[in-house]
Design a protein around this motif. Structure first.
Motif, PDB file in Angstrom:
ATOM      1  N   ALA A 136       4.854   2.306  14.698  1.00 36.01           N
ATOM      2  CA  ALA A 136       5.567   3.407  13.505  1.00 36.01           C
ATOM      3  C   ALA A 136       4.603   3.954  12.079  1.00 36.01           C
ATOM      4  O   ALA A 136       4.665   3.021  11.504  1.00 36.01           O
ATOM      5  CB  ALA A 136       6.503   3.668  13.675  1.00 36.01           C
ATOM      6  N   SER A 137       4.497   4.969  11.797  1.00 32.81           N
ATOM      7  CA  SER A 137       4.132   5.269  10.622  1.00 32.81           C
ATOM      8  C   SER A 137       5.601   5.634   9.855  1.00 32.81           C
ATOM      9  O   SER A 137       6.292   6.154   9.747  1.00 32.81           O
ATOM     10  CB  SER A 137       3.454   5.739  10.085  1.00 32.81           C
ATOM     11  OG  SER A 137       3.838   7.505  11.079  1.00 32.81           O
ATOM     12  N   ILE A 138       5.305   4.996   8.387  1.00 32.24           N
ATOM     13  CA  ILE A 138       6.342   5.052   7.066  1.00 32.24           C
ATOM     14  C   ILE A 138       5.833   5.956   6.299  1.00 32.24           C
ATOM     15  O   ILE A 138       4.758   6.089   5.848  1.00 32.24           O
ATOM     16  CB  ILE A 138       6.549   4.038   6.381  1.00 32.24           C
ATOM     17  CG1 ILE A 138       6.964   2.673   7.801  1.00 32.24           C
ATOM     18  CG2 ILE A 138       8.018   4.134   5.708  1.00 32.24           C
ATOM     19  CD1 ILE A 138       7.219   0.807   7.479  1.00 32.24           C
ATOM     20  N   PRO A 139       6.875   6.520   6.330  1.00 32.24           N
ATOM     21  CA  PRO A 139       6.288   7.868   5.328  1.00 32.24           C
ATOM     22  C   PRO A 139       5.951   7.331   3.844  1.00 32.24           C
ATOM     23  O   PRO A 139       6.826   6.473   3.512  1.00 32.24           O
ATOM     24  CB  PRO A 139       7.081   8.827   5.243  1.00 32.24           C
ATOM     25  CG  PRO A 139       7.862   8.904   6.632  1.00 32.24           C
ATOM     26  CD  PRO A 139       7.945   7.553   6.775  1.00 32.24           C
TER      27      PRO A 139
ATOM     28  N   TYR B  33       2.683  12.199  10.445  1.00 32.48           N
ATOM     29  CA  TYR B  33       2.217  11.761   9.459  1.00 32.48           C
ATOM     30  C   TYR B  33       1.620  10.523   9.795  1.00 32.48           C
ATOM     31  O   TYR B  33       1.880   9.716  10.546  1.00 32.48           O
ATOM     32  CB  TYR B  33       3.189  10.548   8.331  1.00 32.48           C
ATOM     33  CG  TYR B  33       2.636  10.332   7.116  1.00 32.48           C
ATOM     34  CD1 TYR B  33       1.318  10.707   5.884  1.00 32.48           C
ATOM     35  CD2 TYR B  33       2.972   9.230   6.896  1.00 32.48           C
ATOM     36  CE1 TYR B  33       1.357  10.032   4.759  1.00 32.48           C
ATOM     37  CE2 TYR B  33       2.253   7.920   6.219  1.00 32.48           C
ATOM     38  CZ  TYR B  33       1.855   8.849   5.270  1.00 32.48           C
ATOM     39  OH  TYR B  33       1.604   7.691   3.977  1.00 32.48           O
ATOM     40  N   ASN B  34       0.263  10.473   9.002  1.00 31.76           N
ATOM     41  CA  ASN B  34      -0.963   9.249   9.511  1.00 31.76           C
ATOM     42  C   ASN B  34      -1.525   9.295  11.187  1.00 31.76           C
ATOM     43  O   ASN B  34      -1.768   8.502  11.940  1.00 31.76           O
ATOM     44  CB  ASN B  34      -0.313   7.635   9.208  1.00 31.76           C
ATOM     45  CG  ASN B  34      -1.689   6.836   9.028  1.00 31.76           C
ATOM     46  OD1 ASN B  34      -2.781   7.350   8.941  1.00 31.76           O
ATOM     47  ND2 ASN B  34      -1.562   5.557   9.448  1.00 31.76           N
TER      48      ASN B  34
ATOM     49  N   LYS C 222       0.760  -1.197  -0.161  1.00 29.59           N
ATOM     50  CA  LYS C 222       0.447   0.272  -0.336  1.00 29.59           C
ATOM     51  C   LYS C 222       0.879   1.229  -0.229  1.00 29.59           C
ATOM     52  O   LYS C 222       2.244   1.405   0.202  1.00 29.59           O
ATOM     53  CB  LYS C 222      -0.835   0.081   1.566  1.00 29.59           C
ATOM     54  CG  LYS C 222      -1.102   1.176   1.641  1.00 29.59           C
ATOM     55  CD  LYS C 222      -2.233   1.818   0.968  1.00 29.59           C
ATOM     56  CE  LYS C 222      -3.762   3.162   1.280  1.00 29.59           C
ATOM     57  NZ  LYS C 222      -4.325   3.447  -0.147  1.00 29.59           N
ATOM     58  N   ARG C 223       0.540   1.988  -0.688  1.00 26.56           N
ATOM     59  CA  ARG C 223       2.113   3.537  -0.549  1.00 26.56           C
ATOM     60  C   ARG C 223       0.010   4.533  -1.246  1.00 26.56           C
ATOM     61  O   ARG C 223      -0.777   3.964  -1.747  1.00 26.56           O
ATOM     62  CB  ARG C 223       1.588   3.384  -1.976  1.00 26.56           C
ATOM     63  CG  ARG C 223       3.231   2.548  -2.422  1.00 26.56           C
ATOM     64  CD  ARG C 223       4.023   2.317  -1.214  1.00 26.56           C
ATOM     65  NE  ARG C 223       5.599   2.218  -1.337  1.00 26.56           N
ATOM     66  CZ  ARG C 223       5.197   0.555  -0.592  1.00 26.56           C
ATOM     67  NH1 ARG C 223       4.110  -0.148  -0.599  1.00 26.56           N
ATOM     68  NH2 ARG C 223       6.202  -0.636  -0.342  1.00 26.56           N
ATOM     69  N   GLU C 224       0.351   6.038  -0.577  1.00 25.76           N
ATOM     70  CA  GLU C 224       0.090   6.969  -0.598  1.00 25.76           C
ATOM     71  C   GLU C 224      -0.829   7.119  -1.633  1.00 25.76           C
ATOM     72  O   GLU C 224      -0.088   7.324  -2.300  1.00 25.76           O
ATOM     73  CB  GLU C 224       0.699   8.470   0.221  1.00 25.76           C
ATOM     74  CG  GLU C 224      -0.102   9.022   0.620  1.00 25.76           C
ATOM     75  CD  GLU C 224      -1.245   9.242   1.494  1.00 25.76           C
ATOM     76  OE1 GLU C 224      -2.636   9.545   1.958  1.00 25.76           O
ATOM     77  OE2 GLU C 224      -0.549   8.650   2.631  1.00 25.76           O
TER      78      GLU C 224
END
Length: 211
Positions: A156-159, A124-125, A76-78
């Motif tokens: 943790a969130s990864i950009p 982020y997120n 999944k990617r932004e």
């Protein structure tokens, strides 16, 4: 009827180690969401264990996925329009009205509340109490009046790996941007029956079969 939770556990056990959480096997509440490959619509089931037996709380509820369908959570990617598949613990519920949910974190949304979906943000997120550049307001929108956070890329969130993945109300007859959308009344029923002590999980599965 009790076959579906066993199917869900079987699927979770086949996930890569990075997608597993140790307490899934202890879950007594499963929100099972099924979608066929390439489809933007699916079905939702909610099961709860009671006295050692699985009971069906809601069955075959229609849901919408992102415009691109389902994709494995690690891909999944932004902004790609996909809804991530995998297993996700239910930890947080958000909404506009005051309410209490058994043994789960509930946040009442206020006017200045936002969620950051800007990949270059240190938040982020994350849910944030004030506006910052690129963040999305959670106020005065029907899709944020009540929602469950699908804990994809949150700890943790990864950009750039996806943000703001929710189970939220959806009255449209078209795909979402990447969340799972369903009727408000069905979401309300699910939330009214949630119990944090039962280690609830959301399981999003791409399956060729209709169950």
């Amino acid at each position: 009827m009790c076959l579906i939770p066993f199917f869900a556990v079987s699927f979770a056990n086949s996930l890569p180690n990075s997608s597993k959480t140790p307490i899934f096997s202890q879950s007594e509440q499963i929100i099972l969401i099924l979608g066929k490959p390439g489809n933007t619509q699916g079905k939702l089931y909610f099961f709860a264990a009671d006295g050692g037996e699985w009971k069906e709380i809601v069955s075959r509820v229609p849901v919408w996925f992102g415009r691109s369908g389902l994709i494995s959570a690690d891909k999944k990617r932004e902004g790609d329009g996909f809804t991530p598949s995998g297993s996700f613990p239910v930890k947080r519920v958000f909404g506009y009205t005051r309410r209490s949910i058994r043994n789960l974190e509930y946040t009442q949304i206020r006017r200045k509340d936002h969620w950051s979906d800007a990949s270059n943000s240190k938040h982020y997120n994350q849910f944030i109490r004030n506006y910052e550049k690129g963040a999305t307001s959670l106020w005065n929108s029907p899709i944020y009046q009540l929602f469950i956070a699908i804990e994809h890329n949150t700890n943790a969130s990864i950009p750039g790996y996806g943000s703001m993945i929710f189970l939220h109300p959806w009255d449209e007859t078209k795909p979402t941007s990447g969340c799972v959308g369903l009727k408000f009344s069905d979401l309300e029923t699910i939330i009214q029956n949630l119990n944090g002590n039962k280690n609830p999980f959301i399981l999003i599965v791409e399956s060729e079969e209709e169950i």
